[in-house]
Design an enzyme around this catalytic site. Structure first.
Site, mmCIF file in Angstrom:
data_model
loop_
_atom_site.group_PDB
_atom_site.id
_atom_site.type_symbol
_atom_site.label_atom_id
_atom_site.label_comp_id
_atom_site.label_asym_id
_atom_site.label_seq_id
_atom_site.Cartn_x
_atom_site.Cartn_y
_atom_site.Cartn_z
ATOM 1 N N ARG A 29 0.842 -1.082 0.066
ATOM 2 C CA ARG A 29 -0.102 0.045 0.098
ATOM 3 C C ARG A 29 0.851 1.470 -0.004
ATOM 4 N NH1 ARG A 29 -5.247 -0.149 3.487
ATOM 5 N NH2 ARG A 29 -5.604 1.729 2.191
ATOM 6 N N HIS B 53 -6.781 -2.777 12.731
ATOM 7 C CA HIS B 53 -6.405 -1.371 13.306
ATOM 8 C C HIS B 53 -6.985 -1.266 14.457
ATOM 9 C CE1 HIS B 53 -5.768 -0.427 8.633
ATOM 10 N NE2 HIS B 53 -4.808 -0.157 9.267
ATOM 11 N N CYS C 227 -13.115 3.561 6.948
ATOM 12 C CA CYS C 227 -11.853 3.221 6.028
ATOM 13 C C CYS C 227 -12.230 4.008 4.613
ATOM 14 C CB CYS C 227 -11.648 1.888 5.715
ATOM 15 S SG CYS C 227 -12.052 0.767 7.164
HETATM 16 C C1 CIR Z 1 -5.801 -3.733 4.411
HETATM 17 O O1 CIR Z 1 -5.689 -4.653 4.441
HETATM 18 O O2 CIR Z 1 -5.028 -2.747 4.227
HETATM 19 C C2 CIR Z 1 -7.201 -3.393 3.599
HETATM 20 N N1 CIR Z 1 -7.472 -4.504 2.915
HETATM 21 C C3 CIR Z 1 -8.110 -2.966 4.401
HETATM 22 C C4 CIR Z 1 -8.051 -1.700 5.005
HETATM 23 C C5 CIR Z 1 -8.985 -1.077 5.905
HETATM 24 N N2 CIR Z 1 -8.993 0.197 6.375
HETATM 25 C C6 CIR Z 1 -9.087 0.631 7.587
HETATM 26 O O3 CIR Z 1 -9.593 -0.121 8.496
HETATM 27 N N3 CIR Z 1 -9.030 1.852 8.065
#
Ligand code: CIR
Length: 252
Positions: free
Chosen positions: A85, A160, A247
């Site tokens: 990411r 998170h 998110c």
């Molecule tokens: C990840 O694993 O980074 C993404 N598939 C999900 C991110 C979710 N974001 C959040 O809870 N702030």
């Protein structure tokens, strides 16, 4: 009151993003529909919604909450904790620069915005698989420089910090039993989630309405007591990718 939200469309390859869930393969048409309903809900609450194009190189990029943190006084461009990411923040940066002065988390520090919970002028910073000590301490320094206080919170389970706790206004936290033991939360009213409804921790407080995921009746009953409007949104496909309501936008 929030006036703007920044969002990004999920791309056709969104299912290639990172996930630990075993809820099956998500559907692209359905996530587009769910994302559209989410954006519409934000508009109905009075927010002007920016919709950025999907980023084919970054299948998780529609989780815009992670590569940046927006506060009333500054925006922090993060260095996301998952290597896949890192880089999502690049196209977000010029958009945020229109609203706030910017600062940057730099390696070896990593921070995901999903680990940062804002409660009035105080910030809880989750130390998780994605946010490390170096990143948390850089962030704490930036926040202190503009007059905010903060504290680190160990995140023992879940992706998170905000996968397990969110602030609902009225000095109230919605949280899992594990996080309820954290001493730093002692001065808040706590609404405890049932073990089989912990996903509903990711409830989003926007302009005195609570957006909550659909399908969590026990949590819905508990939240009714707060006297706020509650809007349930179906985010089944987002959940399959370990994401939720907070998110998918940055609120300003
Ligand atoms: C990840 O694993 O980074 C993404 N598939 C999900 C991110 C979710 N974001 C959040 O809870 N702030």
């Amino acid at each position: 009151m929030y006036a703007h939200a920044i969002t990004r469309l999920p791309g056709e390859n969104f299912a290639d993003g990172i996930t630990t869930s075993h809820l099956g393969r998500p559907s692209f048409p359905l996530i587009l529909q769910q994302h559209e309903a989410y954006r519409q809900a934000l508009r109905n609450l009075g927010l002007q919604v920016t919709v950025l194009p999907a980023e084919p190189t970054f299948p998780d990029a529609y989780f815009v909450e992670d590569p940046a943190i927006i506060t009333p006084r500054l925006a922090v461009i993060t260095h996301p904790g998952a290597p896949a990411r890192q880089g999502e923040e690049i196209t977000l940066e010029p958009v945020l620069a229109r609203y706030r002065p910017l600062v940057h988390i730099t390696p070896p520090g990593t921070v995901d915005g999903g680990d940062v919970m804002i409660v009035e002028d105080h910030f809880f910073i989750g130390l998780s698989e994605r946010t490390n000590h170096a990143g948390a301490s850089q962030l704490a320094g930036f926040l202190a420089s503009v007059g905010y206080t903060s504290e680190p919170v160990p995140v023992a389970s879940g992706l998170h910090l905000k996968s397990g706790v969110n602030y609902l206004g009225k000095n109230t936290l919605l949280l899992t039993r594990t996080l309820a033991d954290y001493l730093g939360f002692d001065n808040y009213e706590k609404i405890l989630l049932d073990e089989d409804e912990e996903y509903a921790a990711n409830t989003l407080w926007i302009n005195d309405t609570l957006l909550m995921p659909k399908g969590f009746p026990k949590t819905h009953r508990k939240l009714t007591g707060l006297g706020m409007d509650i809007l349930e949104l179906d985010v089944s496909e987002v959940r399959k990718m370990d994401g939720g309501l907070t998110c998918m936008s940055l609120r300003i």
